[in-house]
Design an enzyme around this catalytic site. Structure first.
Site, PDB file in Angstrom:
ATOM      1  N   TYR A 154     -22.675 -47.199  13.765  1.00  8.83           N
ATOM      2  CA  TYR A 154     -23.186 -46.893  12.430  1.00  8.83           C
ATOM      3  C   TYR A 154     -22.063 -46.342  11.555  1.00  8.83           C
ATOM      4  CZ  TYR A 154     -26.065 -44.713   8.774  1.00  8.83           C
ATOM      5  OH  TYR A 154     -26.616 -44.334   7.576  1.00  8.83           O
ATOM      6  N   THR A 189     -35.818 -40.074   5.020  1.00  8.25           N
ATOM      7  CA  THR A 189     -36.190 -41.478   4.852  1.00  8.25           C
ATOM      8  C   THR A 189     -36.782 -41.993   6.159  1.00  8.25           C
ATOM      9  OG1 THR A 189     -34.100 -42.416   5.640  1.00  8.25           O
ATOM     10  CG2 THR A 189     -34.197 -41.752   3.322  1.00  8.25           C
TER      11      THR A 189
END
Length: 257
Positions: A154, A189
């Site tokens: 990531y 989120t």
């Protein structure tokens, strides 16, 4: 003729495409752009979610787009030839130490976070360059600068995205196209829902930043409007940190009285 500073952040007459507008930061970005006068196309692989965002305010429409499908992205450029502002937020993460990562997991994270971003940047960037201007806004992360165990792939994609956007700034800049990255800290989120549910993890991340809390998606919207608007006409190839001071603060220590 002097600049009308009262309209510096207005986006009237501009068309913005927000990829990932079905939820989270993308949804708030779409709503904020529309509130400042832009005509906004809410794109998402989940078309009903995009339509839900589009129904929340005037000036928004929805568009189904799977960014992992290059042909679909190429079709979107043909369907949406007048995009002045491109915002893309879609990303995924597999939290694992490097020794536990599989090739399939590596490919999945790179495909969405880096390759799909590359296709969006180059295809819409070329279209903007032909028309003589535009603004490309991609979402990197604090993980493009700082890392922790379990974030290898990531982090690599988020750092790579910054370099893609900087290269786009160099290549498309002569044609009036700007390209910038926003680097959020920890934001509430769907991507972070799992760690948010763990109180120890939530508190540890909250304490890392200068403000002592997580961000909400709407707190990223102002940065999007800024980079889309005439308030940032000389800003390109930059990384705007919206991280509550995370990358500025090296730990926290409260001295005894």
């Amino acid at each position: 003729m002097s600049l009308d500073y009262g309209r510096l952040f207005r986006l009237d007459g501009k068309t913005a495409l927000v990829v990932g507008a079905g939820s989270g930061i993308g949804r708030e970005a779409a709503l904020a752009l529309a509130a400042h006068g832009a005509t906004v196309i809410c794109a998402d692989r989940d078309l009903p979610a995009a339509a839900d965002t589009a129904s929340a305010a005037d000036g928004l429409t929805s568009y189904g787009l799977d960014v992992l499908d290059t042909e679909a992205v190429e079709r979107a450029v043909r369907d949406l030839p007048d995009v002045d502002v491109l915002v893309f937020t879609a990303a995924t993460n597999v939290r694992k130490r490097m020794v536990d990562y599989t090739a399939g997991e590596f490919d999945r994270v790179v495909a969405l976070n880096l390759r799909a971003s590359f296709e969006l940047i180059r295809l819409f960037g070329a279209s903007m360059a032909e028309r003589g201007g535009g603004s490309i806004i991609g979402f990197s992360s604090i993980r493009g600068t700082t890392v922790e165990a379990g974030q290898s792939v990531y982090a690599a994609t988020k750092a790579g995205l910054v370099q893609l956007l900087r290269t786009a700034a160099a290549e498309f800049g002569p044609n009036g196209v700007r390209a910038n990255a926003i680097a959020p800290g920890v934001v509430e989120t769907p991507l972070t829902a799992q760690i948010k549910a763990d109180p120890a993890w939530y508190d540890a991340y909250a304490r890392k930043g200068a403000l002592g809390r997580w961000a909400t998606p709407d707190e990223l919207a102002g940065a999007v409007v800024y980079l889309a608007s005439d308030a940032s006409t000389f800003v390109t190839g930059s990384v705007l940190a919206v991280d509550g001071g995370w990358t500025a603060v090296d730990g926290r220590f409260d001295p005894p009285n």
